[in-house]
Design a protein around this motif. Structure first.
Motif, short mmCIF file in Angstrom:
data_model
loop_
_atom_site.label_atom_id
_atom_site.label_comp_id
_atom_site.label_asym_id
_atom_site.label_seq_id
_atom_site.Cartn_x
_atom_site.Cartn_y
_atom_site.Cartn_z
N PRO A 162 -4.79 19.29 19.12
CA PRO A 162 -3.48 18.88 19.63
C PRO A 162 -2.84 20.01 20.43
O PRO A 162 -2.98 21.18 20.06
CB PRO A 162 -2.67 18.62 18.34
N ARG A 163 -2.17 19.64 21.51
CA ARG A 163 -1.37 20.64 22.25
C ARG A 163 0.03 20.64 21.62
O ARG A 163 0.66 19.59 21.53
CB ARG A 163 -1.31 20.27 23.73
N VAL A 164 0.43 21.81 21.18
CA VAL A 164 1.70 21.92 20.46
C VAL A 164 2.66 22.79 21.26
O VAL A 164 2.37 23.96 21.55
CB VAL A 164 1.51 22.57 19.08
N VAL A 165 3.78 22.21 21.63
CA VAL A 165 4.81 22.98 22.32
C VAL A 165 5.74 23.60 21.28
O VAL A 165 6.18 22.90 20.36
CB VAL A 165 5.57 22.08 23.32
N ILE A 166 5.98 24.89 21.42
CA ILE A 166 6.80 25.60 20.44
C ILE A 166 8.03 26.17 21.14
O ILE A 166 7.91 26.89 22.13
CB ILE A 166 5.96 26.69 19.77
N VAL A 167 9.18 25.79 20.63
CA VAL A 167 10.44 26.18 21.26
C VAL A 167 11.29 26.95 20.25
O VAL A 167 11.58 26.46 19.17
CB VAL A 167 11.25 24.92 21.68
N SER A 168 11.69 28.15 20.63
CA SER A 168 12.66 28.90 19.81
C SER A 168 14.04 28.68 20.38
O SER A 168 14.25 28.88 21.58
CB SER A 168 12.36 30.40 19.86
N THR A 169 14.98 28.28 19.54
CA THR A 169 16.35 28.12 20.04
C THR A 169 17.24 29.21 19.45
O THR A 169 17.00 29.68 18.33
CB THR A 169 16.94 26.75 19.64
N GLY A 170 18.26 29.57 20.19
CA GLY A 170 19.22 30.56 19.72
C GLY A 170 19.61 31.49 20.84
O GLY A 170 18.75 32.15 21.44
#
Ligand SMILES: Nc1nc2c(c(=O)[nH]1)N[C@H]1C(S)=C(S)[C@@H](COP(=O)(O)OP(=O)(O)OC[C@H]3O[C@@H](n4cnc5c(N)ncnc54)[C@H](O)[C@@H]3O)O[C@H]1N2
Ligand code: MOO
Length: 441
Positions: free
Chosen positions: A188-196
């Motif tokens: 699976p292609r997993v998009v990882i987003v850090s918010t802050g």
């Protein structure tokens, strides 16, 4: 759902959440891959042997093909002499001896086909290694040093069942029966987003004044590395500030290329909880609390993306692809443990790998610990192993329960599981632990 009263009231349990997550997921559509690219992936087909192994009767030794009845009397003091009618090397079909007449021998190399007529191989060590004629000083048994066609794998045998994780031995077998590719569940292609808005990319200098309240983004690396180790292909997306429009834009840009999206931060009770603010109104994502520490605030749902070609029979059906979406808490330890408990199993489900969760083992706790009532606590620990170097015997808690303790997290290699109804464990107690590295990775 959750605990009827007490501190865990109204919270989903860890097990309930995992069941709810997995219920929404099924393995990704299969894809044909060259063998090496299929390493560690689950086969999506039953592979049946198109041919037998060995393919033909062949020699297990360098020596002479013979008919046993010609050499029954062979012994050190009564050697038997046979004329050598030719030589058979592996893969040298052109010079092959087509048949072995009675009263003759043929030189034969390991792996070379046994000529019709021959029924045993006499290894060089029992002979004088003669070229035109050979003295044989021991009698082989019928079938000695012969590897028979199909004795390993029969044509039509099931070699790999759908769902089997393909390791080196399985891939070697598939190659051995001539397969160059195999149908697998893809990574699976997993998009990882850090918010802050407080986050800065590692490598950027922190400037006095401007960056006094800034911290480096550890989570996207933590989560991307964990995703890669789980077998996925992670894409880290640039840091997203605490503005819902910015978050939604980043999400829309990324959804199309992802089989999963994982965010960290912005989901608790704060005034700037961007992920919750942006997604809760749509209703596609469940936000709530789990009876778990760390990792209480969580979000999970399926986000609709794009539009698939309309189905002619059911033009009104909702044909949008839905991408699993995890909103993990921002505290780094919470984020990581949430990944371990829910995202990793979800990735394994998409990859058709089982079991989804890591195995647990029991170990003796070296020091006493406390835990809040009504929460399943995951403390960090370091294991000791017995003299054999593999059996886990003891686990020592590392640091405290704070979900900001990344130094302690990095020093640990296990999670100590304290059940919901347990508030205190004494040194010496047997506890359940989850091993974070090693075979299960
Ligand atoms: N009034 C309440 N406050 C909080 C509650 C609560 O129930 N009531 N829950 C606490 C728990 S438990 C957790 S866990 C956190 C989760 O908060 P968020 O998911 O909204 O995360 P943030 O507020 O954005 O960040 C929390 C913490 O983690 C740091 N962080 C965030 N992202 C990163 C990153 N990429 N790399 C490193 N560190 C990161 C952030 O700076 C904060 O310190 O909420 C509690 N509060
Ligand atoms: O769940 Mo928070 O994750 O306890 O720090």
């Amino acid at each position: 759902m959750g605990h009827a009263d007490g501190p865990g009231a109204g919270l989903r349990t860890v097990d309930e959440h995992l069941v709810a997550v997995l219920a929404e997921l099924s393995p990704l559509p299969p894809l044909r891959q060259p063998l090496l690219d299929a390493l560690d992936l689950a086969s999506a087909e039953d592979v049946v042997a198109p041919l037998a192994l060995p393919r033909f009767d062949n020699s297990a030794m360098d020596g002479y093909a013979v008919q046993t009845r010609d050499v029954v009397s062979a012994a050190d003091d009564t050697p038997v002499k046979l004329p050598v009618i030719g030589e058979i090397g592996a893969g040298q079909a052109s010079g092959a001896v087509r048949e072995l007449p009675a009263g003759t021998a043929a030189k034969i190399m390991t792996g070379a086909p046994l000529p019709p007529g021959a029924d045993a191989v006499v290894p060089y060590e029992w002979t004088d290694r003669g070229a035109r004629e050979v003295w044989i000083a021991r009698a082989p048994e019928h079938g000695a040093h012969v590897r028979y066609a199909g004795e390993d794998v029969g044509e039509g045998d099931l070699l790999v069942e759908a769902g089997t994780a393909l390791g080196p031995r399985q891939l070697g077998l598939l190659a051995s029966v001539g397969r160059a590719s195999v149908l697998v569940r893809p990574r699976p292609r997993v998009v990882i987003v850090s918010t802050g808005s407080e986050l800065r990319a590692p490598g950027t200098p922190l400037e006095a004044g401007r960056d006094d309240d800034a911290i480096y983004d550890g989570n996207s690396y933590l989560l991307a590395a964990a995703a890669r180790r789980a077998g996925a292909v992670p894409y880290r997306v640039g840091l997203v500030p605490d503005r819902p429009e910015a978050f939604l834009t980043a999400l829309e840009d990324q959804l199309g290329r992802a089989e999963m999206v994982v965010t960290s931060g912005g989901i608790s009770m704060g005034d700037y909880d961007v992920v919750k603010e942006a997604l809760a109104p749509g209703g596609d994502v469940w936000f709530g609390g789990l009876a778990m520490q760390p990792g209480k605030p969580q979000g999970f749902g399926l986000l609709p993306v794009g539009r698939l070609p309309a189905d002619a029979d059911t033009p009104d059906a909702d044909t949008r692809r839905r991408v699993p979406f995890f909103a993990l808490p921002g505290n780094p330890v919470s984020s990581y443990i949430s990944f371990e408990m829910f995202v990793r199993p979800a990735l394994r489900r998409l990859m058709g790998l089982s079991p989804e969760s890591r195995p647990v083992v029991r170990a003796r706790l070296t020091h006493g610990v406390r835990s809040p009532h009504g929460r399943r606590q995951f403390l960090r620990g370091v294991v000791s192993r017995g003299r054999d170097g593999t059996t886990v015997t003891e686990v020592e808690p590392v640091g405290g329960s704070g979900s900001h303790l990344v130094g302690d997290l990095a020093a640990s290699d296990a999670l100590i599981v304290v059940p919901e109804d347990v508030t205190e464990l004494e040194a010496g107690a047997q506890v359940t632990i989850v091993l974070l590295d090693g075979d299960g990775r």
